[in-house]
Design a protein around this motif. Sequence first.
Motif, short mmCIF file in Angstrom:
data_model
loop_
_atom_site.label_atom_id
_atom_site.label_comp_id
_atom_site.label_asym_id
_atom_site.label_seq_id
_atom_site.Cartn_x
_atom_site.Cartn_y
_atom_site.Cartn_z
N UNK A 1 -145.06 -81.85 -21.75
CA UNK A 1 -145.88 -80.80 -22.34
C UNK A 1 -146.47 -81.28 -23.66
N UNK A 2 -147.67 -80.79 -24.02
CA UNK A 2 -148.31 -81.22 -25.28
C UNK A 2 -147.43 -80.99 -26.51
N UNK A 3 -146.68 -79.88 -26.51
CA UNK A 3 -145.86 -79.58 -27.68
C UNK A 3 -144.63 -80.49 -27.79
N UNK A 4 -144.36 -81.28 -26.73
CA UNK A 4 -143.26 -82.23 -26.79
C UNK A 4 -143.68 -83.55 -27.44
N UNK A 5 -144.97 -83.75 -27.60
CA UNK A 5 -145.46 -84.99 -28.18
C UNK A 5 -145.12 -85.05 -29.67
N UNK A 6 -144.50 -86.12 -30.12
CA UNK A 6 -144.09 -86.20 -31.52
C UNK A 6 -145.26 -86.35 -32.47
N UNK A 7 -145.01 -86.02 -33.73
CA UNK A 7 -146.00 -86.23 -34.77
C UNK A 7 -145.46 -87.26 -35.77
N UNK A 8 -146.36 -87.84 -36.54
CA UNK A 8 -145.99 -88.90 -37.47
C UNK A 8 -146.48 -88.56 -38.86
N UNK A 9 -145.60 -88.76 -39.85
CA UNK A 9 -145.98 -88.63 -41.26
C UNK A 9 -145.65 -89.93 -41.99
N UNK A 10 -146.66 -90.49 -42.65
CA UNK A 10 -146.47 -91.66 -43.50
C UNK A 10 -146.41 -91.19 -44.95
N UNK A 11 -145.40 -91.67 -45.66
CA UNK A 11 -145.20 -91.29 -47.05
C UNK A 11 -145.50 -92.51 -47.92
N UNK A 12 -146.50 -92.40 -48.77
CA UNK A 12 -146.93 -93.54 -49.58
C UNK A 12 -147.18 -93.09 -51.02
N UNK A 13 -146.88 -93.93 -52.01
CA UNK A 13 -147.13 -93.49 -53.40
C UNK A 13 -148.61 -93.25 -53.67
N UNK A 14 -149.46 -94.16 -53.21
CA UNK A 14 -150.91 -94.01 -53.39
C UNK A 14 -151.61 -94.52 -52.13
N UNK A 15 -152.88 -94.16 -52.00
CA UNK A 15 -153.71 -94.64 -50.90
C UNK A 15 -155.16 -94.65 -51.38
N UNK A 16 -155.88 -95.68 -51.01
CA UNK A 16 -157.27 -95.79 -51.46
C UNK A 16 -158.15 -94.77 -50.76
N UNK A 17 -159.20 -94.35 -51.43
CA UNK A 17 -160.15 -93.40 -50.84
C UNK A 17 -160.81 -93.97 -49.59
N UNK A 18 -161.23 -95.27 -49.59
CA UNK A 18 -161.82 -95.83 -48.36
C UNK A 18 -160.86 -95.79 -47.18
#
Length: 321
Positions: free
Chosen positions: A113-130
């Motif tokens: 089922x679609x709701x079984x598909x996992x999600x991902x979160x990346x935690x980073x101190x900073x990230x460039x605008x590009x």
Amino acid sequence: MTQFPHDQFAKELLKELLSPLGQVETGFDVVSERREFDVWFVPTQANLQHSQRLGWLASLVTIPVASLMAVPTAFEAFRNPIDDSEVYSCIGKLHNTYTRLERQAKREGRTLAPQEMPQLWMLTPTASAPLLSEFGFRQVSKKMQGVYRMPKRNRTGVVVIHQLLEVEETLWLRILGRGGTQEKAIAQLAALPEGDLLRANGLELVYSLQEQLKARLEREQVQLDVEDRKLIMAVSTLFQERLEAARLEGVERGRLEGRLAGVEEGLQQGIERGRLEGRSEGVEEGVEQGIHQGQRLILENLLRVRFGELDARMPVLIERI
């Protein structure tokens, strides 16, 4: 001892915070080769009070409500700013996980089922605008500054920690930052009430991180960067303050216990003294009563010799005499 203390700290902290809400694994394998997510979280129960304490961290994970299925969430924590190759690597691991879950569902004779598909979160101190722009990341809302998502079907987001508002709701994410951002978050953590369980557990992990960094500096002769050196000093100061507070609390508790023990001892001494004084007074009173009784008997005998049998009024007269 781990080679990457900050990575280990992030894994342990996320596990500590998310465990009351579900199952948490650190180092979750993705495929047969050595590829894994830092933290793999599957919510199993709703805990509104704990979720409120976690603030924005709780909003990153899907909590099961009523008949909704639990959605797994993968976390990847980065000490340094994330770059293109790391984003591709994370997305690749997420897609490999999709494939593995689909195969498992087929073996069980069902459709994923679609709701079984996992999600991902990346935690980073900073990230460039590009980087954010070219990967299609968009800020989730005006309120959640520093939290970005890819288009919905990608099920991927990034938290740029140093962009987060310095409010209580972001504390558990900011503590995974670096430099001044992390130091402020640690100070805010230490300022929570003394009896707070999250505070106690969080500080223990902070002290553990400090010890690992000191070990690398002292025993492994590793050159630490300026931020890590400042972190060691900040946590050392915090630890000394905590020790002093504990010492003063111990002194005050000892004084109170001593006062209570003194009161108890004084009470026992007072009771014993009262018994002795009471016994002495009782002896004196008994002697007086004995003398009085003896005088009464002598007078009665004299009267009987003189007048014979005494009538009923005589004892009253004798008592008055």
